[in-house]
Structures are given as C-alpha cells and as structure tokens.
Design a protein around this motif. Sequence first.
Motif, PDB file in Angstrom:
ATOM      1  N   ALA A 203       0.820  -1.214   0.000  1.00  0.00           N
ATOM      2  CA  ALA A 203       0.000   0.000   0.000  1.00  0.00           C
ATOM      3  C   ALA A 203       0.857   1.270   0.000  1.00  0.00           C
ATOM      4  CB  ALA A 203      -0.942  -0.004   1.200  1.00  0.00           C
ATOM      5  N   THR A 204       2.064   1.205   0.593  1.00  0.00           N
ATOM      6  CA  THR A 204       2.946   2.385   0.591  1.00  0.00           C
ATOM      7  C   THR A 204       3.320   2.747  -0.842  1.00  0.00           C
ATOM      8  OG1 THR A 204       3.853   1.918   2.785  1.00  0.00           O
ATOM      9  CG2 THR A 204       5.183   3.305   1.340  1.00  0.00           C
ATOM     10  N   GLU A 205       3.688   1.752  -1.637  1.00  0.00           N
ATOM     11  CA  GLU A 205       4.022   1.998  -3.048  1.00  0.00           C
ATOM     12  C   GLU A 205       2.803   2.508  -3.811  1.00  0.00           C
ATOM     13  OE1 GLU A 205       5.540  -0.421  -7.067  1.00  0.00           O
ATOM     14  OE2 GLU A 205       5.251  -1.494  -5.178  1.00  0.00           O
ATOM     15  N   GLU A 206       1.657   1.855  -3.609  1.00  0.00           N
ATOM     16  CA  GLU A 206       0.432   2.231  -4.339  1.00  0.00           C
ATOM     17  C   GLU A 206       0.002   3.662  -4.023  1.00  0.00           C
ATOM     18  OE1 GLU A 206      -2.548  -0.621  -3.302  1.00  0.00           O
ATOM     19  OE2 GLU A 206      -1.293  -2.318  -3.934  1.00  0.00           O
ATOM     20  N   THR A 207       0.232   4.108  -2.802  1.00  0.00           N
ATOM     21  CA  THR A 207      -0.198   5.440  -2.383  1.00  0.00           C
ATOM     22  C   THR A 207       0.828   6.513  -2.721  1.00  0.00           C
ATOM     23  OG1 THR A 207      -1.384   4.441  -0.529  1.00  0.00           O
ATOM     24  CG2 THR A 207      -1.026   6.818  -0.425  1.00  0.00           C
ATOM     25  N   MET A 208       2.083   6.249  -2.396  1.00  0.00           N
ATOM     26  CA  MET A 208       3.116   7.282  -2.507  1.00  0.00           C
ATOM     27  C   MET A 208       3.622   7.494  -3.931  1.00  0.00           C
ATOM     28  SD  MET A 208       3.723   9.042   0.125  1.00  0.00           S
ATOM     29  CE  MET A 208       5.176   9.844  -0.543  1.00  0.00           C
ATOM     30  N   CYS A 209       3.729   6.437  -4.718  1.00  0.00           N
ATOM     31  CA  CYS A 209       4.305   6.604  -6.066  1.00  0.00           C
ATOM     32  C   CYS A 209       3.490   7.571  -6.938  1.00  0.00           C
ATOM     33  CB  CYS A 209       4.493   5.248  -6.740  1.00  0.00           C
ATOM     34  SG  CYS A 209       5.933   4.369  -6.056  1.00  0.00           S
ATOM     35  N   PRO A 210       2.150   7.485  -6.978  1.00  0.00           N
ATOM     36  CA  PRO A 210       1.399   8.478  -7.761  1.00  0.00           C
ATOM     37  C   PRO A 210       1.589   9.909  -7.249  1.00  0.00           C
ATOM     38  CG  PRO A 210       0.004   6.589  -7.261  1.00  0.00           C
ATOM     39  CD  PRO A 210       1.261   6.412  -6.466  1.00  0.00           C
ATOM     40  N   ILE A 211       1.705  10.087  -5.921  1.00  0.00           N
ATOM     41  CA  ILE A 211       1.916  11.429  -5.358  1.00  0.00           C
ATOM     42  C   ILE A 211       3.262  11.984  -5.806  1.00  0.00           C
ATOM     43  CG2 ILE A 211       2.308  12.705  -3.205  1.00  0.00           C
ATOM     44  CD1 ILE A 211       0.238  10.875  -1.855  1.00  0.00           C
ATOM     45  N   LEU A 212       4.311  11.159  -5.737  1.00  0.00           N
ATOM     46  CA  LEU A 212       5.652  11.609  -6.119  1.00  0.00           C
ATOM     47  C   LEU A 212       5.777  11.763  -7.634  1.00  0.00           C
ATOM     48  CD1 LEU A 212       7.766   9.484  -3.608  1.00  0.00           C
ATOM     49  CD2 LEU A 212       7.339  11.946  -3.522  1.00  0.00           C
ATOM     50  N   GLU A 213       5.050  10.941  -8.385  1.00  0.00           N
ATOM     51  CA  GLU A 213       5.053  11.083  -9.854  1.00  0.00           C
ATOM     52  C   GLU A 213       4.416  12.414 -10.250  1.00  0.00           C
ATOM     53  OE1 GLU A 213       3.079   7.476 -11.006  1.00  0.00           O
ATOM     54  OE2 GLU A 213       4.829   6.264 -10.408  1.00  0.00           O
ATOM     55  N   PHE A 214       3.343  12.782  -9.569  1.00  0.00           N
ATOM     56  CA  PHE A 214       2.737  14.090  -9.829  1.00  0.00           C
ATOM     57  C   PHE A 214       3.705  15.212  -9.457  1.00  0.00           C
ATOM     58  CE2 PHE A 214       0.598  17.745  -7.810  1.00  0.00           C
ATOM     59  CZ  PHE A 214       0.082  18.328  -8.961  1.00  0.00           C
ATOM     60  N   GLU A 215       4.379  15.071  -8.325  1.00  0.00           N
ATOM     61  CA  GLU A 215       5.345  16.094  -7.892  1.00  0.00           C
ATOM     62  C   GLU A 215       6.473  16.245  -8.918  1.00  0.00           C
ATOM     63  OE1 GLU A 215       7.010  19.096  -5.877  1.00  0.00           O
ATOM     64  OE2 GLU A 215       5.056  18.199  -5.445  1.00  0.00           O
ATOM     65  N   ALA A 216       6.938  15.127  -9.470  1.00  0.00           N
ATOM     66  CA  ALA A 216       7.984  15.161 -10.502  1.00  0.00           C
ATOM     67  C   ALA A 216       7.491  15.901 -11.742  1.00  0.00           C
ATOM     68  CB  ALA A 216       8.400  13.732 -10.857  1.00  0.00           C
ATOM     69  N   ASP A 217       6.262  15.584 -12.172  1.00  0.00           N
ATOM     70  CA  ASP A 217       5.713  16.222 -13.371  1.00  0.00           C
ATOM     71  C   ASP A 217       5.428  17.699 -13.139  1.00  0.00           C
ATOM     72  OD1 ASP A 217       5.896  13.833 -14.703  1.00  0.00           O
ATOM     73  OD2 ASP A 217       3.802  13.258 -14.380  1.00  0.00           O
ATOM     74  N   ARG A 218       4.921  18.032 -11.952  1.00  0.00           N
ATOM     75  CA  ARG A 218       4.667  19.441 -11.636  1.00  0.00           C
ATOM     76  C   ARG A 218       5.962  20.242 -11.746  1.00  0.00           C
ATOM     77  NH1 ARG A 218       1.999  21.615  -6.070  1.00  0.00           N
ATOM     78  NH2 ARG A 218       3.445  20.163  -5.083  1.00  0.00           N
TER      79      ARG A 218
END
Length: 351
Positions: A203-218
Amino acid sequence: MAGYSELYFNVDSGYLEGLVRGFKAGILKQIDYQNLVQCETVEDLKLHLQSTDYGNFLANETGPLTVTTIDDKLKEKLLTEFRYFRNHSLEPLATFLNFITFSYMIDNVILLITGTLRQRPIAELVPKCHPLGSFDQMEAVSIAQTPAELYNAILVDTPLAQFFQDCLSETDMDEMNVEIMRNKLYKSYIESFHKFCKEQGGATEETMCPILEFEADRRAFIITVNSFGTELKKEDRQMLFPTCGKLYPEGLRRLANAEDYEHVKATADYYAEYKFLFEGSGRGPDEKTLEDKFFEHEVKLNTLAFMNQFHFGVFYAYIKLKEQECRNIIWIAECIAQRHRTKIDHYIPIF
C-alpha cells in the motif's frame, strides 16, 4: 523490506498510524474557513483558531499579533507533531520520515545561499528557514563560494550529500546557478524517494508513487514555464526534469523543446489529469493560476492517501495537508491585516 507485510505493520507502526489519522480529523473544515474569512482583525482570527484543534497555540503572545508570528507558531506546532512521529518511529518508517524533511533542507540551503548573494546577514536569514529542514551545519552555508566548496566543507556530512552528485562544479554561484542547483537537488531527491517507496511495496508503493510522480511532473512543468525568457538552454533544461513521473520519457522531451506556454499546454493535452489542470487555469482576475490548480490536485491526492490502511503515505499526506492549511491561514491573515478582502476567498479548501 519489499512488500512490507500488512500482517506485521501494526507491530511497529500501528500506533503512529492511528495517531496521524486522529490528527487528520483536526484539519480545518470548510465551516472553519467560512468563519475565518469573516474575522475583522487578526485578534479575531486568533480567537476563532482557539476553538479548533490549534487551541491556545498563540496564548503566550502578549504584544500586537502579527502575521509573521502566526506563521512561526503554525510551523512550530507542525514541527512538534512531526518530531513526535519521528522520535517514536522504527525502520523503515524512520527513513521515510527523514525523506520528508529533505525537501525542506534543500529549500533552506538555497534560501541561505540566495540571501548571502544579496548581502543579507545570516542572522536575518536563519529565522526564515523552515524548522522541518534545519540541520547543524546550516549557518555555515553562507561561506561557500562554489557548489564543490559547499559540498566538501559543509554538506558532505548531512543527509543532502547523497543528492549532490550532479551539482558539483567549480563555477561561482550566482542566482541562475543557485536555481539550477535547487532543481538538480530536487530531481535527485524525488527520484530517490520514489525508488525508496517502490522498494517498500504494498500500500505504501500504491499510495506514494502516484503522489511523487505528480510532484515530478509538476516540477517539470514549472521549470519549463519559468525558463522562458531566461538564458537556460533547452538541453540544460531537460537535465533538471525528474524522470520518475508520468511525463517520462516522451512528455519530458516535448517540454525540453517547448518554445512558449502554448507548447507546454499542448504537451499537457496528452495526459488527461494535466489537461484538466491547464484548461482550468489562467491569469485573469477571476481565474485560478496554474500553481493554484497544481496545489488543488496535490490536496486531492493527499486526501486519497487516507483511504488505505497499513502504509506510510498517511504521514507524508498529513504533513503536506497541514502545510497547505498553514498557507490558507496565512493568506487569510494577510488579507485581514492589509484590509484587502477582495481575494480573501482565494484559499484552497482541504475537506
């Protein structure tokens, strides 16, 4: 440990996860903001905040209340909560919480270097640093003349050393080079944090990876937009983009070659969630800025983190939501203090 077992999660981290979920219940609701925007003075604002989870956090302020004081006390309260989590955490949660502080450390280092370049005394700059990113050697940052000096003399013994490999150079630091350094540090930081969360699995990967991917793209979008009209070359621009987001690789290539804002918008059109953010933004008086739209999307992702259990993402999400709450309170306080109420509603609600 990959696939950190939900079966054993509560043994080491169950108490802290329950605690952070309890703290999340104290985040200001829409009704609180409606009451805050009706306050006539900063003292009224203080009185209303006393009826929320903030309680008497301003009780010791005897002199005239300023917005700066409120800001300092908000950060102090957040720091107290974070330190409690960090002091009671076991691995790998302890490392995860350390990762949260690294972004504030980067901002503090850059703030001190930029302030020094502008001939500001270090005693004036240190109080402006975010307390979540403070470290022992922080005040010595101002003596470095080049990035290599900064690393070898000061940062080599700090957690930021691992992100500094791409920043080492002998060039003198001017404001342009410092901004490039900030973006290289953030690129390395986000990619390392993303890798760490992936290694945790579950669940840590499922939750955090999309948040950090958005941060990278932003960051990629913002770097591109801010680079127009500057001396930054296209190939140098591409080196600053984090490569762990949804834009990698094709979107980043398009951003690297973008000539103007319309090209950036055209790149976003290929990605449904980003297309929506660009379509709803503008520079008009009644329009939301692109930055505000990004903040709104970030809030949405962080609130979704609380839908799952047995993962570390709730700690990151809570800190980021509280940070946005602090920005909201300071925005309202500034509007009240300056008697400029026309834009007082331009905060970003959380719940």
